[in-house]
Design a protein around this motif. Sequence first.
Motif, PDB file in Angstrom:
ATOM      1  N   ILE A   5       0.891  -1.187   0.014  1.00  0.00           N
ATOM      2  CA  ILE A   5       0.012  -0.069  -0.083  1.00  0.00           C
ATOM      3  C   ILE A   5       0.834   1.319  -0.092  1.00  0.00           C
ATOM      4  CG2 ILE A   5      -1.918   1.282   1.148  1.00  0.00           C
ATOM      5  CD1 ILE A   5      -2.655  -1.463   0.245  1.00  0.00           C
ATOM      6  N   ARG A   6       0.643   1.994  -1.017  1.00  0.00           N
ATOM      7  CA  ARG A   6       1.567   3.161  -1.241  1.00  0.00           C
ATOM      8  C   ARG A   6       0.696   4.368  -1.725  1.00  0.00           C
ATOM      9  NH1 ARG A   6       2.281   3.082  -6.202  1.00  0.00           N
ATOM     10  NH2 ARG A   6       2.987   1.271  -7.415  1.00  0.00           N
ATOM     11  N   GLN A   7       1.292   5.458  -1.781  1.00  0.00           N
ATOM     12  CA  GLN A   7       0.822   6.635  -2.728  1.00  0.00           C
ATOM     13  C   GLN A   7       0.774   6.274  -3.993  1.00  0.00           C
ATOM     14  OE1 GLN A   7       0.431   9.375  -0.746  1.00  0.00           O
ATOM     15  NE2 GLN A   7      -0.688  10.652  -2.359  1.00  0.00           N
ATOM     16  N   ALA A   8      -0.353   6.477  -4.831  1.00  0.00           N
ATOM     17  CA  ALA A   8      -0.638   6.011  -5.868  1.00  0.00           C
ATOM     18  C   ALA A   8       0.434   6.828  -6.750  1.00  0.00           C
ATOM     19  CB  ALA A   8      -1.935   6.414  -6.602  1.00  0.00           C
ATOM     20  N   LEU A  42     -15.420   9.475 -10.079  1.00  0.00           N
ATOM     21  CA  LEU A  42     -14.724   8.147  -9.607  1.00  0.00           C
ATOM     22  C   LEU A  42     -13.419   7.825 -10.612  1.00  0.00           C
ATOM     23  CD1 LEU A  42     -17.789   5.622  -9.096  1.00  0.00           C
ATOM     24  CD2 LEU A  42     -16.345   6.776  -7.261  1.00  0.00           C
ATOM     25  N   ARG A  43     -13.418   8.157 -11.764  1.00  0.00           N
ATOM     26  CA  ARG A  43     -12.410   7.803 -12.620  1.00  0.00           C
ATOM     27  C   ARG A  43     -11.399   9.034 -12.575  1.00  0.00           C
ATOM     28  NH1 ARG A  43     -16.667   5.940 -16.789  1.00  0.00           N
ATOM     29  NH2 ARG A  43     -16.210   3.721 -16.927  1.00  0.00           N
ATOM     30  N   ASN A  44     -11.432  10.164 -11.922  1.00  0.00           N
ATOM     31  CA  ASN A  44     -10.754  11.205 -11.828  1.00  0.00           C
ATOM     32  C   ASN A  44      -9.541  11.256 -10.652  1.00  0.00           C
ATOM     33  OD1 ASN A  44      -9.524  13.629 -12.258  1.00  0.00           O
ATOM     34  ND2 ASN A  44     -11.296  14.770 -11.747  1.00  0.00           N
ATOM     35  N   VAL A  45      -8.902  10.154 -10.741  1.00  0.00           N
ATOM     36  CA  VAL A  45      -7.825  10.088  -9.813  1.00  0.00           C
ATOM     37  C   VAL A  45      -6.884  11.285  -9.726  1.00  0.00           C
ATOM     38  CG1 VAL A  45      -6.103   8.730  -9.037  1.00  0.00           C
ATOM     39  CG2 VAL A  45      -8.124   7.640  -9.997  1.00  0.00           C
ATOM     40  N   ALA A  46      -6.653  11.940 -10.672  1.00  0.00           N
ATOM     41  CA  ALA A  46      -5.531  12.962 -10.736  1.00  0.00           C
ATOM     42  C   ALA A  46      -6.161  14.077  -9.972  1.00  0.00           C
ATOM     43  CB  ALA A  46      -5.276  13.358 -12.178  1.00  0.00           C
ATOM     44  N   GLY A  47      -7.512  14.229 -10.162  1.00  0.00           N
ATOM     45  CA  GLY A  47      -8.361  15.389  -9.457  1.00  0.00           C
ATOM     46  C   GLY A  47      -8.239  14.883  -7.801  1.00  0.00           C
ATOM     47  N   ARG A  48      -8.555  13.935  -7.583  1.00  0.00           N
ATOM     48  CA  ARG A  48      -8.424  13.418  -6.156  1.00  0.00           C
ATOM     49  C   ARG A  48      -6.925  13.697  -5.515  1.00  0.00           C
ATOM     50  NH1 ARG A  48     -11.636   9.241  -8.003  1.00  0.00           N
ATOM     51  NH2 ARG A  48     -10.213   7.301  -7.138  1.00  0.00           N
ATOM     52  N   ALA A  49      -6.133  13.343  -6.408  1.00  0.00           N
ATOM     53  CA  ALA A  49      -4.688  13.305  -6.021  1.00  0.00           C
ATOM     54  C   ALA A  49      -4.130  14.654  -5.601  1.00  0.00           C
ATOM     55  CB  ALA A  49      -3.900  12.648  -7.036  1.00  0.00           C
ATOM     56  N   ALA A  50      -4.790  15.407  -6.498  1.00  0.00           N
ATOM     57  CA  ALA A  50      -4.384  16.965  -6.304  1.00  0.00           C
ATOM     58  C   ALA A  50      -5.054  17.694  -5.027  1.00  0.00           C
ATOM     59  CB  ALA A  50      -5.022  17.965  -7.402  1.00  0.00           C
ATOM     60  N   ALA A  51      -6.183  16.935  -4.374  1.00  0.00           N
ATOM     61  CA  ALA A  51      -6.897  17.568  -3.447  1.00  0.00           C
ATOM     62  C   ALA A  51      -6.729  16.703  -2.194  1.00  0.00           C
ATOM     63  CB  ALA A  51      -8.200  17.536  -3.805  1.00  0.00           C
ATOM     64  N   ALA A  52      -6.375  15.551  -2.283  1.00  0.00           N
ATOM     65  CA  ALA A  52      -6.202  14.700  -1.092  1.00  0.00           C
ATOM     66  C   ALA A  52      -5.063  13.620  -1.239  1.00  0.00           C
ATOM     67  CB  ALA A  52      -7.253  13.950  -0.739  1.00  0.00           C
ATOM     68  N   GLN A  53      -5.055  12.572  -0.442  1.00  0.00           N
ATOM     69  CA  GLN A  53      -3.862  11.491  -0.652  1.00  0.00           C
ATOM     70  C   GLN A  53      -4.582  10.352  -1.345  1.00  0.00           C
ATOM     71  OE1 GLN A  53      -1.598  10.602   2.769  1.00  0.00           O
ATOM     72  NE2 GLN A  53      -1.994  12.715   3.517  1.00  0.00           N
ATOM     73  N   VAL A  54      -4.278   9.786  -2.406  1.00  0.00           N
ATOM     74  CA  VAL A  54      -4.795   8.556  -3.033  1.00  0.00           C
ATOM     75  C   VAL A  54      -3.781   7.440  -2.902  1.00  0.00           C
ATOM     76  CG1 VAL A  54      -5.564   7.565  -5.088  1.00  0.00           C
ATOM     77  CG2 VAL A  54      -5.956   9.925  -4.778  1.00  0.00           C
ATOM     78  N   LEU A  55      -4.339   6.432  -2.089  1.00  0.00           N
ATOM     79  CA  LEU A  55      -3.325   5.143  -1.844  1.00  0.00           C
ATOM     80  C   LEU A  55      -3.640   3.997  -3.067  1.00  0.00           C
ATOM     81  CD1 LEU A  55      -3.566   5.050   1.907  1.00  0.00           C
ATOM     82  CD2 LEU A  55      -1.801   6.588   0.448  1.00  0.00           C
TER      83      LEU A  55
END
Length: 168
Positions: A5-8, A42-55
Amino acid sequence: MDIVIRQAQSGEYGPLGEITAQAYLQDGLLDFGGSDPYLDVLRNVAGRAAAAQVLAAVERDRVLGGVTFVPAGGPMADIARSGEAEIRMLAVAHHARGRGVGEALVHACIDRARAVHGCERLVLSTQRTMHAAHRVYERLGFTRTPDRDWNPLPDLDDITLLTYELTL
């Protein structure tokens, strides 16, 4: 189990977004026609990663699932209050279910929440039909908080999300 488990990583955003979207679709949580606007979120992982931590949960360079960890407020928080971190969009690929991937992702969020200065609780929302996820949360010490249940789409009465919290 050799799951890490790590940062995406940015190269994993596409596969992780598709795993997340497919988990919601295949579990019957969204419109099977693929027209639900939440699929884009749900598909916008880049957007989530810019606003939070995606693991990401990864095994031999293959993404098995992921989760968004919101350490303290911000645009990705749905229900977190002061002193709370939040778990969002936990998803595991269907072929990887039953192997402890979801539980490992939740453990990683618990560890991160404990490392956030001033964080007292970890909170999350879940759909009523996500029984396997409920069992994982409860096994890890989360308790239901029915007074915080909420509806992200007030126009639709049948979308009330259940909430849980873990006191750290």
